[in-house]
Write an enzyme that holds these catalytic residues in place. Sequence first.
Site, PDB file in Angstrom:
ATOM      1  CG  HIS A 149       1.658   3.305  -8.569  1.00  0.00           C
ATOM      2  ND1 HIS A 149       1.501   3.506  -7.209  1.00  0.00           N
ATOM      3  CD2 HIS A 149       2.302   2.117  -8.690  1.00  0.00           C
ATOM      4  CE1 HIS A 149       2.024   2.487  -6.550  1.00  0.00           C
ATOM      5  NE2 HIS A 149       2.516   1.620  -7.444  1.00  0.00           N
ATOM      6  CG  HIS A 155       6.779  -0.705  -9.088  1.00  0.00           C
ATOM      7  ND1 HIS A 155       7.296  -0.667  -7.818  1.00  0.00           N
ATOM      8  CD2 HIS A 155       5.444  -0.520  -8.952  1.00  0.00           C
ATOM      9  CE1 HIS A 155       6.312  -0.483  -6.944  1.00  0.00           C
ATOM     10  NE2 HIS A 155       5.165  -0.389  -7.612  1.00  0.00           N
ATOM     11  CD  GLN A 184       8.171  -4.759  -3.310  1.00  0.00           C
ATOM     12  OE1 GLN A 184       8.220  -4.383  -4.468  1.00  0.00           O
ATOM     13  NE2 GLN A 184       7.028  -4.978  -2.679  1.00  0.00           N
ATOM     14  CG  HIS A 243       3.334   0.572  -2.744  1.00  0.00           C
ATOM     15  ND1 HIS A 243       4.140   1.552  -3.231  1.00  0.00           N
ATOM     16  CD2 HIS A 243       3.096  -0.281  -3.792  1.00  0.00           C
ATOM     17  CE1 HIS A 243       4.392   1.307  -4.511  1.00  0.00           C
ATOM     18  NE2 HIS A 243       3.767   0.209  -4.875  1.00  0.00           N
ATOM     19  CG  ASP A 266       1.459  -1.478  -9.408  1.00  0.00           C
ATOM     20  OD1 ASP A 266       2.478  -0.891  -9.017  1.00  0.00           O
ATOM     21  OD2 ASP A 266       0.835  -2.283  -8.699  1.00  0.00           O
ATOM     22  CD1 TRP A 299       3.445  -8.207  -7.515  1.00  0.00           C
ATOM     23  CD2 TRP A 299       5.233  -7.261  -8.487  1.00  0.00           C
ATOM     24  NE1 TRP A 299       4.505  -8.286  -6.640  1.00  0.00           N
ATOM     25  CE2 TRP A 299       5.609  -7.710  -7.202  1.00  0.00           C
ATOM     26  CE3 TRP A 299       6.192  -6.626  -9.285  1.00  0.00           C
ATOM     27  CZ2 TRP A 299       6.897  -7.555  -6.692  1.00  0.00           C
ATOM     28  CZ3 TRP A 299       7.478  -6.473  -8.792  1.00  0.00           C
ATOM     29  CH2 TRP A 299       7.824  -6.932  -7.508  1.00  0.00           C
TER      30      TRP A 299
END
Length: 411
Positions: free
Chosen positions: A55, A57, A150, A208, A307, A313
């Site tokens: 996982h 992005h 998103q 998610h 992530d 984030w």
Amino acid sequence: MLFKNVHIKNDTEKKDIRVEDGIFKQIAAGLEPLAGEEVVDYDDKLVLPPFVESHVHLDTCFTAGEPRWNMSGTLFEGIDCWEERKEMLTKDDVRKRVNKAVRIQAGNGIQHVRTHVDINDPKLTALETILEMRDELKDYIDIQIVAFPQYGILSYPKGKELLETALKMGADAAGAIPHFEFTREYSVESLNICFELAQKYGKLIDVHCDEIDDEASRGLETVATRAYETGMKDMVTASHTTAMHSYNNAYVIRLMRILKMSGMNFVANPCVNVHLGGRTDTYPKRRSMTRVKELTAEGCNVSFGNDDIFDPWNPLGNASMRDAVFMGLYAGHMLGYEEICNSYKFVTENAAKTLHLGDKYGIREGNEANFVVLDAKNYYDALCYNRPVLASYRKGSLIAATEPEKTNVKF
Ligand code: FE2
């Protein structure tokens, strides 16, 4: 080529690995070199199947601080920062950042990546770029792409159409974000759409799911029920499920039944979950990671991801699977001896199952000779002393190597 004296997956006995034509030809103790065969003696080092990032992005990597920093440390300010940064996206910008990220991942022994790519963009710039790169980089790293809405499927203009377009363009999996949809009704309906489109185009699913400390966020029961009823089962993954940290135990006991029946996969992102979670709490502050220990004990497949790599984030995201495991074990109360020894599975075998890699993944005769060598004799030591990945082999060829640092203490 013969690799001598390695400990495969914590095996205390040393084995040798013979690779021919990019395939694991023979794995046994005491193999003798053939005439003219190249030999590499790894003298007591640990060999694992390649790390799997289940996982991340990639489209948002290396954007922390652009155009501004996430000062509150919340998921939602992160989404606001990304919305501003997204205005600046070009194919060249995405390409430069993703190229940097995958090379760091390769150095860390990662050969399989599931990346979520934000498709709430009418131009689908990041998706188009990463689809191209998936093909360009396939000799070095397998990139699996989740079409990730998103801002929602129903709460973003033409969200459903964009998801369908992304799947038609070649994304490998459909995503959803039920906890971010405007209403509970939208939340459930967005999951129905996600399953409908995944089935229509023969794709995997990675949602998610309930990435919020709201104990009333219950997208997971819907995802699990759809995974069970459609028969998609282990083609389906619920990422984050951080609300499960806050569910009452009576509910979790009831929920666990359908979670097990569903056969679906779970991904926790320990560093980011701990960083973003508990932000509305005073004290005590929740650690906000899903129930990894309990899900594992019930036989559910759980993997760990990072992530985020230096983005709104996670400003300290560095694409190290070791960091994900380290934080996951601490946050999950999983520092029992066996739990530490076996924790490599969260970022290898379990993660491979999440990505649906099948029997082609793993160190066994007949498979592609993909493996990593760590500077330790077992995973306990590798984790405890933060030892590097010395070498990453893909089809028997070295694709990344690291020289360990040496410290000289002067007393
Ligand atoms: Fe994510």
